[in-house]
Design a protein around this motif. Structure first.
Motif, PDB file in Angstrom:
ATOM      1  N   VAL A  71      62.666  20.635 -95.225  1.00  0.00           N
ATOM      2  CA  VAL A  71      62.982  19.372 -94.676  1.00  0.00           C
ATOM      3  C   VAL A  71      62.058  19.367 -93.435  1.00  0.00           C
ATOM      4  CG1 VAL A  71      64.352  17.696 -93.887  1.00  0.00           C
ATOM      5  CG2 VAL A  71      65.202  19.166 -95.629  1.00  0.00           C
ATOM      6  N   LYS A  72      61.238  18.298 -93.719  1.00  0.00           N
ATOM      7  CA  LYS A  72      59.998  18.109 -92.524  1.00  0.00           C
ATOM      8  C   LYS A  72      60.962  17.174 -91.145  1.00  0.00           C
ATOM      9  CE  LYS A  72      56.066  18.717 -95.170  1.00  0.00           C
ATOM     10  NZ  LYS A  72      54.806  17.950 -95.839  1.00  0.00           N
ATOM     11  N   ILE A  73      60.951  17.529 -90.135  1.00  0.00           N
ATOM     12  CA  ILE A  73      61.705  16.661 -89.140  1.00  0.00           C
ATOM     13  C   ILE A  73      60.250  16.590 -88.084  1.00  0.00           C
ATOM     14  CG2 ILE A  73      63.007  17.009 -87.207  1.00  0.00           C
ATOM     15  CD1 ILE A  73      64.551  18.966 -88.807  1.00  0.00           C
ATOM     16  N   ALA A  74      60.060  15.167 -88.008  1.00  0.00           N
ATOM     17  CA  ALA A  74      59.166  14.639 -87.370  1.00  0.00           C
ATOM     18  C   ALA A  74      59.550  14.643 -85.738  1.00  0.00           C
ATOM     19  CB  ALA A  74      58.673  13.521 -87.780  1.00  0.00           C
ATOM     20  N   PRO A  75      59.020  14.802 -84.863  1.00  0.00           N
ATOM     21  CA  PRO A  75      59.563  14.739 -83.482  1.00  0.00           C
ATOM     22  C   PRO A  75      59.664  13.166 -83.116  1.00  0.00           C
ATOM     23  CG  PRO A  75      57.123  15.536 -83.200  1.00  0.00           C
ATOM     24  CD  PRO A  75      57.497  15.378 -84.811  1.00  0.00           C
ATOM     25  N   ARG A  76      60.464  12.750 -82.196  1.00  0.00           N
ATOM     26  CA  ARG A  76      61.040  11.573 -81.900  1.00  0.00           C
ATOM     27  C   ARG A  76      60.015  11.163 -80.567  1.00  0.00           C
ATOM     28  NH1 ARG A  76      65.259   9.183 -84.612  1.00  0.00           N
ATOM     29  NH2 ARG A  76      64.721   7.317 -82.626  1.00  0.00           N
ATOM     30  N   THR A  77      59.503  10.097 -80.456  1.00  0.00           N
ATOM     31  CA  THR A  77      58.461   9.515 -79.300  1.00  0.00           C
ATOM     32  C   THR A  77      59.606   8.980 -78.348  1.00  0.00           C
ATOM     33  OG1 THR A  77      58.204   7.312 -80.099  1.00  0.00           O
ATOM     34  CG2 THR A  77      56.807   8.912 -80.914  1.00  0.00           C
ATOM     35  N   GLY A  78      59.175   8.867 -77.109  1.00  0.00           N
ATOM     36  CA  GLY A  78      59.833   8.402 -75.826  1.00  0.00           C
ATOM     37  C   GLY A  78      60.274   7.013 -76.162  1.00  0.00           C
ATOM     38  N   GLU A  79      59.340   6.143 -76.941  1.00  0.00           N
ATOM     39  CA  GLU A  79      59.820   4.693 -77.054  1.00  0.00           C
ATOM     40  C   GLU A  79      60.880   4.897 -78.147  1.00  0.00           C
ATOM     41  OE1 GLU A  79      56.146   3.070 -78.794  1.00  0.00           O
ATOM     42  OE2 GLU A  79      55.298   2.951 -76.734  1.00  0.00           O
ATOM     43  N   ALA A  83      64.800   3.179 -77.529  1.00  0.00           N
ATOM     44  CA  ALA A  83      65.341   2.361 -78.345  1.00  0.00           C
ATOM     45  C   ALA A  83      66.618   2.549 -78.934  1.00  0.00           C
ATOM     46  CB  ALA A  83      64.166   2.117 -79.476  1.00  0.00           C
ATOM     47  N   ASP A  84      66.655   4.075 -79.008  1.00  0.00           N
ATOM     48  CA  ASP A  84      68.111   4.306 -79.578  1.00  0.00           C
ATOM     49  C   ASP A  84      69.145   4.424 -78.610  1.00  0.00           C
ATOM     50  OD1 ASP A  84      67.241   5.171 -82.509  1.00  0.00           O
ATOM     51  OD2 ASP A  84      67.099   7.143 -81.951  1.00  0.00           O
ATOM     52  N   GLU A  85      68.816   4.687 -77.268  1.00  0.00           N
ATOM     53  CA  GLU A  85      69.642   4.842 -76.201  1.00  0.00           C
ATOM     54  C   GLU A  85      70.215   3.238 -75.974  1.00  0.00           C
ATOM     55  OE1 GLU A  85      68.121   6.444 -72.897  1.00  0.00           O
ATOM     56  OE2 GLU A  85      67.921   8.624 -73.887  1.00  0.00           O
ATOM     57  N   ALA A  86      69.275   2.360 -75.958  1.00  0.00           N
ATOM     58  CA  ALA A  86      69.563   1.091 -75.806  1.00  0.00           C
ATOM     59  C   ALA A  86      70.685   0.357 -76.913  1.00  0.00           C
ATOM     60  CB  ALA A  86      68.313   0.201 -75.686  1.00  0.00           C
ATOM     61  N   ALA A  87      70.260   0.970 -78.167  1.00  0.00           N
ATOM     62  CA  ALA A  87      71.143   0.450 -79.206  1.00  0.00           C
ATOM     63  C   ALA A  87      72.297   0.997 -79.306  1.00  0.00           C
ATOM     64  CB  ALA A  87      70.712   0.995 -80.569  1.00  0.00           C
ATOM     65  N   GLN A  88      72.455   2.213 -78.506  1.00  0.00           N
ATOM     66  CA  GLN A  88      73.850   2.729 -78.457  1.00  0.00           C
ATOM     67  C   GLN A  88      74.654   2.077 -77.426  1.00  0.00           C
ATOM     68  OE1 GLN A  88      75.136   5.260 -80.203  1.00  0.00           O
ATOM     69  NE2 GLN A  88      76.804   5.890 -79.081  1.00  0.00           N
ATOM     70  N   LEU A 118      81.478   1.220 -89.251  1.00  0.00           N
ATOM     71  CA  LEU A 118      80.388   1.756 -90.185  1.00  0.00           C
ATOM     72  C   LEU A 118      79.114   2.088 -89.410  1.00  0.00           C
ATOM     73  CD1 LEU A 118      80.926  -1.485 -92.674  1.00  0.00           C
ATOM     74  CD2 LEU A 118      81.606   0.757 -92.907  1.00  0.00           C
ATOM     75  N   SER A 119      78.464   2.944 -90.207  1.00  0.00           N
ATOM     76  CA  SER A 119      77.192   3.313 -89.596  1.00  0.00           C
ATOM     77  C   SER A 119      76.335   2.202 -89.674  1.00  0.00           C
ATOM     78  CB  SER A 119      76.861   4.632 -90.186  1.00  0.00           C
ATOM     79  OG  SER A 119      76.176   4.456 -91.599  1.00  0.00           O
ATOM     80  N   ARG A 120      74.999   2.529 -89.265  1.00  0.00           N
ATOM     81  CA  ARG A 120      73.696   1.455 -89.245  1.00  0.00           C
ATOM     82  C   ARG A 120      73.477   1.548 -90.712  1.00  0.00           C
ATOM     83  NH1 ARG A 120      68.776   4.273 -85.971  1.00  0.00           N
ATOM     84  NH2 ARG A 120      69.082   6.210 -86.975  1.00  0.00           N
ATOM     85  N   PHE A 121      73.698   2.588 -91.526  1.00  0.00           N
ATOM     86  CA  PHE A 121      73.238   2.901 -92.779  1.00  0.00           C
ATOM     87  C   PHE A 121      74.169   2.169 -93.891  1.00  0.00           C
ATOM     88  CE2 PHE A 121      71.186   6.195 -90.594  1.00  0.00           C
ATOM     89  CZ  PHE A 121      70.027   5.880 -90.513  1.00  0.00           C
TER      90      PHE A 121
END
Length: 126
Positions: A71-79, A83-88, A118-121
């Protein structure tokens, strides 16, 4: 009479064995052709990887369930992280989760709003 039955059994077994022999050889050619096709596909994929060319969609499907797939994991960018922290933070503000203990002693999470569990998915309730 016994001799006739014995001869019939021998003839039947010989004809069955010859039919099995013919069937095995008929499928041996199919199996050899399938092996050649698989090897050609593997060689084409290896050549595309070595040359840096993009893979075909059929060459990219190498995911295995319950086995050793990659499974290839792409590194997450700072943006994306911001965005994930703001959504949380927005989710916590809206849902206000609290942990309560029910009468059986199980810890459960209760939410202030509907469908927060419910999750976002999985948005079946929306």
């Amino acid at each position: 009479m016994r001799v006739f039955i014995a001869i019939s059994i021998v003839v039947a077994s010989v004809s069955s064995a010859s039919a099995q022999f013919a069937m095995d050889h008929g499928h041996a050619a199919d199996a050899a052709q399938a092996a050649r096709a698989a090897r050609a596909a593997a060689d084409a994929k290896a050549a595309a990887i070595a040359s840096g060319a993009p893979l075909l969609p059929s060459q990219q499907t190498n995911f295995y369930v319950g086995s050793s797939g990659t499974v290839k994991i792409a590194p997450r960018t700072g943006e994306e992280l911001k965005a994930d922290e703001a959504a949380q933070a927005a989710w916590k503000e809206r849902c206000r989760p609290t942990v309560v203990e029910d009468r059986e002693g199980l810890r459960r999470v209760r939410y202030a709003e509907r469908d927060c569990d419910l999750s976002r998915f999985n948005t079946a309730g929306n």
